[in-house]
Design a protein around this motif. Structure first.
Motif, PDB file in Angstrom:
ATOM      1  N   TYR A   1       0.839  -1.205   0.000  1.00  0.00           N
ATOM      2  CA  TYR A   1       0.000   0.000   0.000  1.00  0.00           C
ATOM      3  C   TYR A   1       0.874   1.256   0.000  1.00  0.00           C
ATOM      4  O   TYR A   1       0.748   2.130  -0.869  1.00  0.00           O
ATOM      5  CB  TYR A   1      -0.950  -0.008   1.205  1.00  0.00           C
TER       6      TYR A   1
ATOM      7  N   ASP B   1       9.594   2.819   7.722  1.00  0.00           N
ATOM      8  CA  ASP B   1       9.076   1.540   8.208  1.00  0.00           C
ATOM      9  C   ASP B   1       9.846   1.166   9.462  1.00  0.00           C
ATOM     10  O   ASP B   1      11.050   1.398   9.548  1.00  0.00           O
ATOM     11  CB  ASP B   1       9.206   0.428   7.156  1.00  0.00           C
TER      12      ASP B   1
ATOM     13  N   ASN C   1       4.749  -7.261   4.557  1.00  0.00           N
ATOM     14  CA  ASN C   1       4.607  -8.709   4.741  1.00  0.00           C
ATOM     15  C   ASN C   1       4.902  -9.498   3.473  1.00  0.00           C
ATOM     16  O   ASN C   1       5.033 -10.723   3.530  1.00  0.00           O
ATOM     17  CB  ASN C   1       3.191  -9.042   5.215  1.00  0.00           C
TER      18      ASN C   1
ATOM     19  N   HIS D   1       3.528 -16.186  -0.027  1.00  0.00           N
ATOM     20  CA  HIS D   1       2.825 -15.129  -0.745  1.00  0.00           C
ATOM     21  C   HIS D   1       2.680 -15.508  -2.217  1.00  0.00           C
ATOM     22  O   HIS D   1       3.658 -15.512  -2.963  1.00  0.00           O
ATOM     23  CB  HIS D   1       3.548 -13.794  -0.577  1.00  0.00           C
ATOM     24  N   LEU D   2       1.462 -15.818  -2.596  1.00  0.00           N
ATOM     25  CA  LEU D   2       1.151 -16.194  -3.975  1.00  0.00           C
ATOM     26  C   LEU D   2       0.467 -15.042  -4.647  1.00  0.00           C
ATOM     27  O   LEU D   2      -0.562 -14.572  -4.143  1.00  0.00           O
ATOM     28  CB  LEU D   2       0.197 -17.400  -3.989  1.00  0.00           C
TER      29      LEU D   2
ATOM     30  N   ARG E   1      -3.883  -2.965   5.039  1.00  0.00           N
ATOM     31  CA  ARG E   1      -4.633  -3.950   5.833  1.00  0.00           C
ATOM     32  C   ARG E   1      -4.637  -3.609   7.313  1.00  0.00           C
ATOM     33  O   ARG E   1      -5.609  -3.870   7.999  1.00  0.00           O
ATOM     34  CB  ARG E   1      -4.106  -5.358   5.594  1.00  0.00           C
TER      35      ARG E   1
ATOM     36  N   LEU F   1      -6.443  -8.082   3.241  1.00  0.00           N
ATOM     37  CA  LEU F   1      -6.314  -7.734   1.829  1.00  0.00           C
ATOM     38  C   LEU F   1      -5.272  -8.637   1.198  1.00  0.00           C
ATOM     39  O   LEU F   1      -4.182  -8.793   1.746  1.00  0.00           O
ATOM     40  CB  LEU F   1      -5.836  -6.281   1.668  1.00  0.00           C
TER      41      LEU F   1
ATOM     42  N   MET G   1      -2.504  -9.133  -1.823  1.00  0.00           N
ATOM     43  CA  MET G   1      -1.595  -8.122  -2.374  1.00  0.00           C
ATOM     44  C   MET G   1      -2.248  -7.303  -3.480  1.00  0.00           C
ATOM     45  O   MET G   1      -2.129  -6.069  -3.502  1.00  0.00           O
ATOM     46  CB  MET G   1      -0.327  -8.813  -2.905  1.00  0.00           C
TER      47      MET G   1
HETATM   48  P1  FAD Z   1       1.930  -4.589   5.145  1.00  0.00           P
HETATM   49  O1  FAD Z   1       2.604  -5.366   4.086  1.00  0.00           O
HETATM   50  O2  FAD Z   1       1.656  -5.250   6.428  1.00  0.00           O
HETATM   51  O3  FAD Z   1       2.809  -3.279   5.403  1.00  0.00           O
HETATM   52  C1  FAD Z   1       2.603  -2.431   6.518  1.00  0.00           C
HETATM   53  C2  FAD Z   1       3.952  -1.928   6.985  1.00  0.00           C
HETATM   54  O4  FAD Z   1       3.754  -0.909   7.973  1.00  0.00           O
HETATM   55  C3  FAD Z   1       4.794  -3.009   7.656  1.00  0.00           C
HETATM   56  O5  FAD Z   1       6.018  -3.167   6.959  1.00  0.00           O
HETATM   57  C4  FAD Z   1       4.991  -2.481   9.075  1.00  0.00           C
HETATM   58  O6  FAD Z   1       6.277  -2.756   9.593  1.00  0.00           O
HETATM   59  C5  FAD Z   1       4.796  -0.996   8.886  1.00  0.00           C
HETATM   60  N1  FAD Z   1       4.418  -0.316  10.130  1.00  0.00           N
HETATM   61  C6  FAD Z   1       3.403  -0.633  10.955  1.00  0.00           C
HETATM   62  N2  FAD Z   1       3.389   0.195  12.019  1.00  0.00           N
HETATM   63  C7  FAD Z   1       4.420   1.061  11.855  1.00  0.00           C
HETATM   64  C8  FAD Z   1       4.929   2.148  12.632  1.00  0.00           C
HETATM   65  N3  FAD Z   1       4.365   2.501  13.794  1.00  0.00           N
HETATM   66  N4  FAD Z   1       6.009   2.818  12.174  1.00  0.00           N
HETATM   67  C9  FAD Z   1       6.600   2.460  11.007  1.00  0.00           C
HETATM   68  N5  FAD Z   1       6.154   1.440  10.237  1.00  0.00           N
HETATM   69  C10 FAD Z   1       5.085   0.748  10.657  1.00  0.00           C
HETATM   70  N6  FAD Z   1      -1.599 -11.815  -0.221  1.00  0.00           N
HETATM   71  C11 FAD Z   1      -1.683 -12.406  -1.439  1.00  0.00           C
HETATM   72  O7  FAD Z   1      -2.052 -11.750  -2.414  1.00  0.00           O
HETATM   73  N7  FAD Z   1      -1.324 -13.724  -1.595  1.00  0.00           N
HETATM   74  C12 FAD Z   1      -0.903 -14.488  -0.559  1.00  0.00           C
HETATM   75  O8  FAD Z   1      -0.594 -15.670  -0.736  1.00  0.00           O
HETATM   76  C13 FAD Z   1      -0.813 -13.893   0.745  1.00  0.00           C
HETATM   77  N8  FAD Z   1      -0.402 -14.606   1.808  1.00  0.00           N
HETATM   78  C14 FAD Z   1      -0.332 -14.008   3.035  1.00  0.00           C
HETATM   79  C15 FAD Z   1       0.097 -14.755   4.122  1.00  0.00           C
HETATM   80  C16 FAD Z   1       0.167 -14.170   5.378  1.00  0.00           C
HETATM   81  C17 FAD Z   1       0.643 -14.979   6.555  1.00  0.00           C
HETATM   82  C18 FAD Z   1      -0.217 -12.824   5.541  1.00  0.00           C
HETATM   83  C19 FAD Z   1      -0.192 -12.184   6.894  1.00  0.00           C
HETATM   84  C20 FAD Z   1      -0.636 -12.079   4.461  1.00  0.00           C
HETATM   85  C21 FAD Z   1      -0.704 -12.658   3.194  1.00  0.00           C
HETATM   86  N9  FAD Z   1      -1.102 -11.923   2.094  1.00  0.00           N
HETATM   87  C22 FAD Z   1      -1.173 -12.525   0.860  1.00  0.00           C
HETATM   88  C23 FAD Z   1      -1.516 -10.509   2.222  1.00  0.00           C
HETATM   89  C24 FAD Z   1      -0.396  -9.516   1.964  1.00  0.00           C
HETATM   90  O9  FAD Z   1       0.641  -9.702   2.905  1.00  0.00           O
HETATM   91  C25 FAD Z   1      -0.999  -8.118   2.093  1.00  0.00           C
HETATM   92  O10 FAD Z   1      -1.920  -7.908   1.052  1.00  0.00           O
HETATM   93  C26 FAD Z   1      -0.031  -7.000   2.024  1.00  0.00           C
HETATM   94  O11 FAD Z   1       0.973  -7.188   2.974  1.00  0.00           O
HETATM   95  C27 FAD Z   1      -0.750  -5.703   2.319  1.00  0.00           C
HETATM   96  O12 FAD Z   1       0.123  -4.628   2.204  1.00  0.00           O
HETATM   97  P2  FAD Z   1       0.034  -3.424   3.225  1.00  0.00           P
HETATM   98  O13 FAD Z   1       0.978  -2.404   2.689  1.00  0.00           O
HETATM   99  O14 FAD Z   1      -1.362  -3.025   3.458  1.00  0.00           O
HETATM  100  O15 FAD Z   1       0.534  -4.006   4.645  1.00  0.00           O
END
Ligand code: FAD
Ligand code: NA
Length: 385
Positions: free
Chosen positions: A14, A34, A42, A61-62, A350, A357, A359
């Motif tokens: 995101y 971060d 993640n 992560h697929l 998320r 959500l 990816m």
């Molecule tokens: P995130 O990737 O969680 O990024 C948020 C970031 O914010 C993190 O790096 C965190 O460290 C940072 N952050 C939080 N708080 C703070 C703070 N106070 N200060 C600084 N930084 C901070 N999706 C798929 O499409 N296929 C899959 O197979 C799949 N498998 C998954 C398996 C697991 C176990 C999990 C948990 C998720 C899976 N996902 C999968 C979902 C995918 O990980 C998410 O869609 C994606 O990570 C969302 O991106 P995001 O940027 O919203 O959140």
């Protein structure tokens, strides 16, 4: 912060998508922070130092999507392999193809069944719930697939995922259980599917490689917050309850403990993901990472496996899946009202929206928020919300 136009908290899909768009489309200066030591959130993966095998640090992560816009966008930063995901499940010392399909059903009932015969059999077995409203997850599952398949493939697995007897879980956790009356065991049905040719981290390096994007890793937003210039626009993708200091209550999440092991064999289980349905086995599944990238033909007689154990998250744990009870929903709605009132702060991703959500959904939501929130902020002076 004097020449920062936008602060982005969180370098997952995101935050990285917004950062890329703002730098390339609006030529504004972005500071992306971060608290972790790496970009990618993640979705991050790394090449294991001993074996060279790409290991997804936060679980398998697929990548898959039906969304042409997201697919085209992401293909600017990576190529994709033709990996197609499949999952198997071990139950009582036998291995079955998932999701439940004609092959699974025939093997389980030890009979050759036509699609019509299998449909009739499952409907008969589900009929024990006829005319009753399911009162819990177990009854709901039985109403969908009958008791025998439920007891084999759903009961133990679900109990381990939630650390709760399925009879004590609410029925609304499952709305459908896919049963396929064909032999198709492709896990995803989306038009586009594959894994990034050079791994996940390379995607983020390319997205964020721009002179207008500054990255600060190992930086927690809450240790900076008091020194920020007032009104600095922020995209916040961390946990929404943490932002408001948990003042409306704490949101429930499940987490996973990953137990990584390097095994002295070229192949441990013959495929990437093996579920364990028996309740007597404490982990839910084993990932074997080399099988995600058969095109790489890793030159090693070792293999990296990860056992996954599921449990509810404490504050210090990584939040992975929203539990989303009715109480969680109420708490989240209170936070959302406060988030909307928070001037020049946009909550996304998320953790910021308390939603699971994939990816592609996180990227799709970020592309939309860029157009509807971020562009109007910079071009028309609108408040970022
Ligand atoms: P995130 O990737 O969680 O990024 C948020 C970031 O914010 C993190 O790096 C965190 O460290 C940072 N952050 C939080 N708080 C703070 C703070 N106070 N200060 C600084 N930084 C901070 N999706 C798929 O499409 N296929 C899959 O197979 C799949 N498998 C998954 C398996 C697991 C176990 C999990 C948990 C998720 C899976 N996902 C999968 C979902 C995918 O990980 C998410 O869609 C994606 O990570 C969302 O991106 P995001 O940027 O919203 O959140
Ligand atoms: Na806001």
């Amino acid at each position: 912060f004097s020449n920062v136009d936008l602060l982005i908290v969180g370098a997952g899909f995101y935050g990285a998508t917004i950062a890329e768009r703002v730098a390339n489309e609006l030529q504004k200066n972005v500071l992306l922070i971060d608290r972790r030591s790496h970009i990618g959130g993640n979705a991050y993966s790394e090449f294991d130092s001993e074996t060279g095998i790409e290991v997804h640090r936060y679980g398998a992560h697929l990548f898959h999507t039906p969304n042409e816009t997201v697919w085209t966008y992401l293909n600017r930063f990576t190529g994709f392999t033709d990996y197609k995901h499949r999952v198997y499940s071990t139950y009582r010392d036998q291995v079955y193809a998932m999701p439940i399909n004609l092959g699974t059903i025939s093997q389980f009932f030890n009979r050759r069944l036509s699609p019509a015969e299998a449909r009739t059999l499952i409907a008969d077995q589900a009929a024990e719930m006829a005319g009753r409203n399911p009162a819990n997850l177990e009854e709901k599952a039985i109403s969908l697939i009958g008791r025998p398949l439920y007891e084999a493939f759903i009961r133990g697995y679900t109990a381990k995922q939630w650390q709760t007897d399925p009879r004590d879980l609410p029925e609304h956790i499952i709305t459908r259980l896919p049963v396929r009356y064909t032999y198709d065991n492709r896990y995803f049905n989306d038009k586009y599917e594959g894994l990034p040719v050079d791994g996940y981290a390379a995607i983020f390096e390319r997205m964020l490689n721009h002179p207008k994007i500054n990255i600060a890793l190992g930086v927690d937003f809450f240790s900076l917050k008091s020194s920020l210039p007032p009104g600095l626009p922020i995209v916040y993708t961390g946990p929404i309850d943490r932002y408001f200091d948990y003042s409306e209550g704490e949101l429930g999440w499940r987490t996973i403990d990953f137990e990584k092991e390097t095994v002295n064999t070229g192949d441990f289980q013959g495929m990437a993901v093996m579920n364990y349905a028996d309740e007597t086995i404490p982990f839910t599944r084993i990932l074997e990472f080399r099988h995600f990238n058969p095109e790489r033909s890793y030159q090693t007689e070792k293999t990296v496996i990860v056992r996954e154990y599921s449990r509810s998250a404490q504050r210090k744990d990584e939040p992975y899946y929203p539990i989303d009870t009715r109480q969680d929903k109420d708490v989240f709605l209170r936070y959302r009202v406060r988030a909307e009132a928070e001037v020049n702060v946009h909550f996304g991703g998320r953790l910021g929206t308390y939603r699971y959500l994939d990816m592609h959904q996180a990227i799709g939501a970020a592309l939309k928020a860029f157009e509807s929130r971020v562009v109007p902020h910079f071009t028309e002076g609108r408040i970022l919300g």
